[in-house]
Enzyme design. Structure first.
Site, PDB file in Angstrom:
ATOM      1  CB  SER A  98      -0.957  -0.041   1.187  1.00  0.00           C
ATOM      2  OG  SER A  98      -1.955   0.941   1.076  1.00  0.00           O
ATOM      3  CG  ASP A 222      -6.947  -3.165  -3.024  1.00  0.00           C
ATOM      4  OD1 ASP A 222      -7.554  -2.376  -2.282  1.00  0.00           O
ATOM      5  OD2 ASP A 222      -5.713  -3.323  -2.992  1.00  0.00           O
ATOM      6  CG  HIS A 250      -5.649  -2.501   0.687  1.00  0.00           C
ATOM      7  ND1 HIS A 250      -4.990  -2.132  -0.471  1.00  0.00           N
ATOM      8  CD2 HIS A 250      -5.051  -1.797   1.689  1.00  0.00           C
ATOM      9  CE1 HIS A 250      -4.048  -1.248  -0.195  1.00  0.00           C
ATOM     10  NE2 HIS A 250      -4.059  -1.040   1.109  1.00  0.00           N
TER      11      HIS A 250
END
Length: 269
Positions: A98, A222, A250
């Site tokens: 991320s 995601d 995610h």
């Protein structure tokens, strides 16, 4: 083994160093709003296979110092560089999830890939988390501005709501609370500052500077960093491979943790 590394005169970041005698080193950069503890289910297994696992808490998060400044990608990547130099790491795999993936991309460009033999991007927030006039593939800017607003109004509620879209697989109430506590460990100002960085900065030119072999792992469900961004990373990085995770959101490192660990080991060997 945990210790602190000075990255600026008045700023130290926390480093968790597992199996220091391992033959193969992986440096883990966590995503917002957590800490190195997000990789617990990698740290449980990989050291047993002989890997040295180094988790860095970004400034403002986890057990690191919490200054009021320095949450731009340049400074965050410089913090990583300071750790790499302090530990005298010469050859390692850099893994970023991320926002940690965005920091990894910036490190590769800004520090000329120093020490990195292979790169792993997991649900990476690059080249831009938000949609821009010439880039319609991220999330709406309003989503991020609302996160910033709610951080200053009711951060626990904001983090709880974020946890609901973070995972695709079922998680228990206890696990959701654990995830919330990781987010609450961060400073509120750091939480908001990194979200502001998502708005201010983009990494289009940085992706093109990556030369090492790169593995891209991205969940197709995601809701935080759309899967399309993984496809764009794959097209932008010369020597890269994208592996879609069909049952992940995610939290690709947790939703399908066994497969994630297997693909990571296969790539590094």
């Amino acid at each position: 083994m945990g210790y602190y590394v000075k990255v600026q005169p008045n700023v130290k970041v926390y480093v968790e160093d597992l199996n220091p005698e391992g033959d193969n080193t992986i440096v883990f950069l966590h995503g917002w709003p957590g800490s190195h503890n997000l990789f617990e289910y990698q740290f449980n297994e990989l050291p047993k296979k002989g890997y040295r696992c180094i988790g860095i808490d970004q400034r403002g998060f986890g057990q690191s110092d919490r200054p009021f400044s320095g949450y731009d990608y340049n400074t965050l990547s410089d913090d990583v560089y300071c750790v790499i130099k302090a530990l005298n790491l010469k050859t390692f795999t850099l893994l970023g999830h991320s926002t940690g993936g965005a920091i990894a991309v910036k490190y590769m460009a800004r520090h000329k890939e120093e020490g990195v033999s292979k790169l792993v991007l997991c649900s990476a927030a690059a080249p831009s988390l938000i949609k821009r006039p010439n880039f319609p593939y991220g999330v709406n800017k309003e989503i991020v501005t609302n996160i910033i607003k709610e951080t200053y109004v009711d951060r626990p509620k904001m983090l709880s709501d974020f946890g609901e879209i973070f995972f695709f697989q079922y998680i228990t109430e206890s696990f959701a609370d654990w995830f919330l506590q990781l987010g609450l460990q961060a400073a509120g100002w750091a939480t908001a500052a990194v979200a502001n960085t998502w708005i201010r900065e983009e990494l289009f030119s940085d992706l093109a500077k990556i030369n090492v072999t790169t593995l891209i792992l991205h969940g197709i469900h995601d809701k935080v960093v759309p899967f399309k961004l993984g496809e764009i990373q794959n097209k932008s990085i010369k020597n890269s491979k994208l592996i879609p995770f069909k049952y992940s959101g995610h939290a690709v490192f947790y939703d399908e943790k066994d497969r994630f660990n297997e693909e990571l080991v296969k790539f590094i060997q």
